[in-house]
Write a protein that holds these residues in place. Structure first.
Motif, PDB file in Angstrom:
ATOM      1  N   VAL A  14       0.848  -1.188   0.000  1.00  0.00           N
ATOM      2  CA  VAL A  14       0.000   0.000   0.000  1.00  0.00           C
ATOM      3  C   VAL A  14       0.884   1.239   0.000  1.00  0.00           C
ATOM      4  CG1 VAL A  14      -1.741   1.298   1.282  1.00  0.00           C
ATOM      5  CG2 VAL A  14      -1.881  -1.201   1.163  1.00  0.00           C
ATOM      6  N   ILE A  20      -2.621   0.592  -4.384  1.00  0.00           N
ATOM      7  CA  ILE A  20      -2.329  -0.784  -3.969  1.00  0.00           C
ATOM      8  C   ILE A  20      -1.449  -1.398  -5.051  1.00  0.00           C
ATOM      9  CG2 ILE A  20      -3.316  -3.042  -3.397  1.00  0.00           C
ATOM     10  CD1 ILE A  20      -5.982  -1.476  -2.837  1.00  0.00           C
ATOM     11  N   VAL A 178     -11.751  -3.955  -2.124  1.00  0.00           N
ATOM     12  CA  VAL A 178     -11.083  -3.248  -1.030  1.00  0.00           C
ATOM     13  C   VAL A 178     -12.039  -2.166  -0.539  1.00  0.00           C
ATOM     14  CG1 VAL A 178      -9.099  -1.851  -0.366  1.00  0.00           C
ATOM     15  CG2 VAL A 178      -8.817  -3.708  -2.037  1.00  0.00           C
ATOM     16  N   ILE A 181      -8.553   1.449   3.209  1.00  0.00           N
ATOM     17  CA  ILE A 181      -7.160   1.205   3.573  1.00  0.00           C
ATOM     18  C   ILE A 181      -6.949   1.892   4.910  1.00  0.00           C
ATOM     19  CG2 ILE A 181      -4.764   1.651   2.959  1.00  0.00           C
ATOM     20  CD1 ILE A 181      -5.681   1.328   0.012  1.00  0.00           C
ATOM     21  N   ILE A 186      -4.949  -3.305   4.154  1.00  0.00           N
ATOM     22  CA  ILE A 186      -6.089  -3.454   3.256  1.00  0.00           C
ATOM     23  C   ILE A 186      -7.261  -4.061   4.026  1.00  0.00           C
ATOM     24  CG2 ILE A 186      -6.923  -4.639   1.192  1.00  0.00           C
ATOM     25  CD1 ILE A 186      -3.964  -4.704   0.215  1.00  0.00           C
TER      26      ILE A 186
END
Lengths: 197, 197
Positions: A14, A20, A178, A181, A186
């Motif tokens: 990340v 990502i 996802v 974050i 994640i």
């Protein structure tokens, strides 16, 4: 898809700006066993859906599309991002804004390879705001093809492009969504239930 | 490879400037059965050669590399042609002149994905003057990798890049070698015998 999510946790990286990076296994170096598992999973998610051809966009989408195509037993067409002397002049075109690259580019598909009435599955590696997917949908509309669905490896759910596309009635299947974050980690989620078919 | 040559005769399109368009089955629309046959043929041509990884270059090379990689059971790395915010800063780079596009571009591979001593097979769709292949060889030299060989789908033999690469001792296998284009027809040939190992 647990195998994918576990791999993202193990080897994904990340970066600032909610980037990502999965280039150790998906879009620079490619793990072929994982890619095959992804191809099979798309086949299972779209079981019973009529699909005549898979459409993707260069470059990373190509790897996913050709491996998946083996399970669907259909050809692949990939939209080109760069002009080439060798590309037909007679193309369907759509402009796509890339947040990653910070610019608009034109995607092109030769008219010869999308025929009216064909049932097309779009696949790609990432979906965030959905600009590339919408460009491909535009092209399918111009070609009077039917959109059978969209298969995405990693959807950045917090950027909402996926749910917007679901809300117009498209069967969009993402193998990992996802949701956020959190401090560099994640957090996975599901597609908005209200918008699932 | 007869299947490929026959397909080139049937569906290939010769354009002015000795351009051979194979975008109905190889590099825009992709016939997956043919691609699988190509992957198997590469495996047979490089039987017994130690290969740890396949290296190719975006975009068309990716399809060939990932299908072939299934038969070699190794990962794929593809060199990138475009800068991206998401690509590592720490890359091996080489400049490649493209006659098709009429310009020089930089190809990049993250240093993380080429390790000293790895045995690498390069694959690509076309080889003409060999500029892209030489760019990839440069990158392997920088990374101190061993070049196991080069697998090319279509070599334009009359442009001599292939024989130049063979003359430096590289095992270069092309599945179809175009010796000349005669009045719009493709004439196939063999690699220069004097330079074959």
């Amino acid at each position: 898809m647990e195998l994918l999510k576990n791999r993202m946790i193990k080897d994904g990286d990340v970066k600032p700006g909610n980037v990502i990076k999965v280039d150790s296994f998906l879009n620079h170096q490619i793990d072929i066993d994982l890619l095959n598992a992804i191809g099979k999973e798309f086949k299972s998610r779209f079981e019973g859906v009529r699909i005549d051809k898979i459409l993707t966009i260069e470059a990373s989408g190509i790897a996913i599309a050709v491996i998946a195509a083996q399970y669907f037993n259909v050809p692949v067409v990939f939209a080109k991002k760069t002009e080439s002397k060798n590309l037909d002049k007679d193309t369907y075109e759509s402009d796509v804004y890339s947040y990653t690259k910070g610019k608009t580019y034109t995607i092109r598909v030769s008219k010869k390879y999308l025929n009216e009435g064909e049932n097309i599955l779009i696949v790609d590696d990432f979906l965030a705001k959905g600009k590339a997917a919408r460009g491909l949908i535009d092209i399918l509309d111009m070609a009077k093809c039917n959109l059978s669905g969209i298969g995405i490896v990693i959807e950045k759910g917090f950027q909402k492009g996926g749910d917007e596309i679901r809300s117009i009635g498209v069967k969009l299947e993402s193998l990992a969504i996802v949701e956020s974050i959190d401090d560099g980690n994640i957090v996975f989620g599901e597609a908005s239930p209200s918008r699932r078919d």
